[in-house]
Design an enzyme around this catalytic site. Sequence first.
Site, PDB file in Angstrom:
ATOM      1  N   SER A  93       0.824  -1.211   0.000  1.00 55.68           N
ATOM      2  CA  SER A  93       0.000   0.000   0.000  1.00 55.68           C
ATOM      3  C   SER A  93       0.857   1.260   0.000  1.00 55.68           C
ATOM      4  CB  SER A  93      -0.946   0.002   1.200  1.00 55.68           C
ATOM      5  OG  SER A  93      -0.226   0.049   2.426  1.00 55.68           O
ATOM      6  N   ASN A 101      -1.046   7.547  -7.647  1.00 61.68           N
ATOM      7  CA  ASN A 101      -1.349   8.970  -7.776  1.00 61.68           C
ATOM      8  C   ASN A 101      -0.496   9.646  -8.841  1.00 61.68           C
ATOM      9  OD1 ASN A 101      -3.313  10.153  -5.543  1.00 61.68           O
ATOM     10  ND2 ASN A 101      -2.158   8.493  -4.581  1.00 61.68           N
ATOM     11  N   ARG A 132       0.366   3.489  -3.334  1.00 67.00           N
ATOM     12  CA  ARG A 132      -0.294   4.783  -3.154  1.00 67.00           C
ATOM     13  C   ARG A 132       0.457   5.873  -3.920  1.00 67.00           C
ATOM     14  NH1 ARG A 132      -0.117   4.703   1.699  1.00 67.00           N
ATOM     15  NH2 ARG A 132      -2.240   4.119   2.288  1.00 67.00           N
TER      16      ARG A 132
END
Length: 292
Positions: free
Chosen positions: A215, A223, A219
Site C-alpha cells: 500500500s 497517484n 499509493r
Amino acid sequence: MTDAVTTPQSEYIQHHLVHLNNLGHKQDIIANFGVVNYDSLFWSILMGAIVIYFLWRAARRATTDVPGRFQMSVEMLVGMVYEEAKNIVPNEKSRLYAAPLALTVFLWITLMNSLDLIPVDLMGWIFRAVGLGADHSDPLYYHRILPTADLNIPMGMSLGVLLLTLYYGVKIKHVGGFVKELFTAPFHAHGVGALVLAPFNLLLNLIEYVAKTVSLGMRLFGNMYAGELLFMLIALLGGAWVGADATSISLAFGHVLAGSAWAIFHILIVLLQAYIFMMLTLVYIGLAHEGH
C-alpha cells in the site's frame, strides 16, 4: 469500428508510457526482473544527488549569526520533520536516524514528483534537437522522466521501509521477543490455545507487513501515474491543432487552461504524496517499537 489501440491518440500515450530500458521496447509482462529502466534510475539518482547537495550546502553554510533565508527555510523544514518524528517514534536513539531519513524521503520524493510538471514532450523535443530519439533506432526514442510513475521506484522505497521496520523490531524487542510476538499477537492465549492460534497470528502478521509495504508503494505510484496520464490527455488537446479554425482555437485554449489548472493543482499532489510517504515511514518505524 476503429480499434482504440491503433488510433494516433492511443499511440501517443502508449509511446510516452514506455521506459528507456535494456529491452528497447515496452515490457511485455508485469514482473520481469531482467528489465532495467535506465530513465527511472537516472532521474531518481539525479534527484537524490540534488537532495544530498542541498542538505550538505545548508549544513556547510549554517551560522549562529543572523541566518539567511536559505538557512531559515532549511531549519524550519528540519524542525517540522523532527517534531513529527518526536510525536511518532518513541525511542530517542531511533529518532536520531528516523528524522533524517524522513527528511531525505520527503525532499527526494518531492523532487522526483516535481518532474511531472515538466511538459510531456519537452524532453523529446530536446533529444530530437540534438539528433537523438527521432525513431526506434535511436537510444532515446523511449524516455519517461517521472521516476515515481515507475512502480519499481515506489516499491523499492517501500521495501526499504519494510527492512527498517524489521530491523528496529528486532533491535528493540531482540530476536526472541520479535519472533515470539509474530506467533502470540494479536490474538493472545495460554497453553493449548496459544498453540492453536500461533499459525493464525503468524499469518496475520505476515499479511500486515505485506499489506503495509504494498500500500505504501502503490499509493505513491497510483497517484503519480494517474497525474502523468492526465497531463498526456491534456497534451492531446494542443496536438489537435489543424489550422486557425474555431475547433482548433477552442482546443488550444482548453489545452492551455486545463494544463495550467492541473499543473497548479498538481503542485499540491506533489507535496502531499511526499508528505504522506514521509509520515507513513515514521509511523511504521514507530510501530516497530511497540508491542501488541
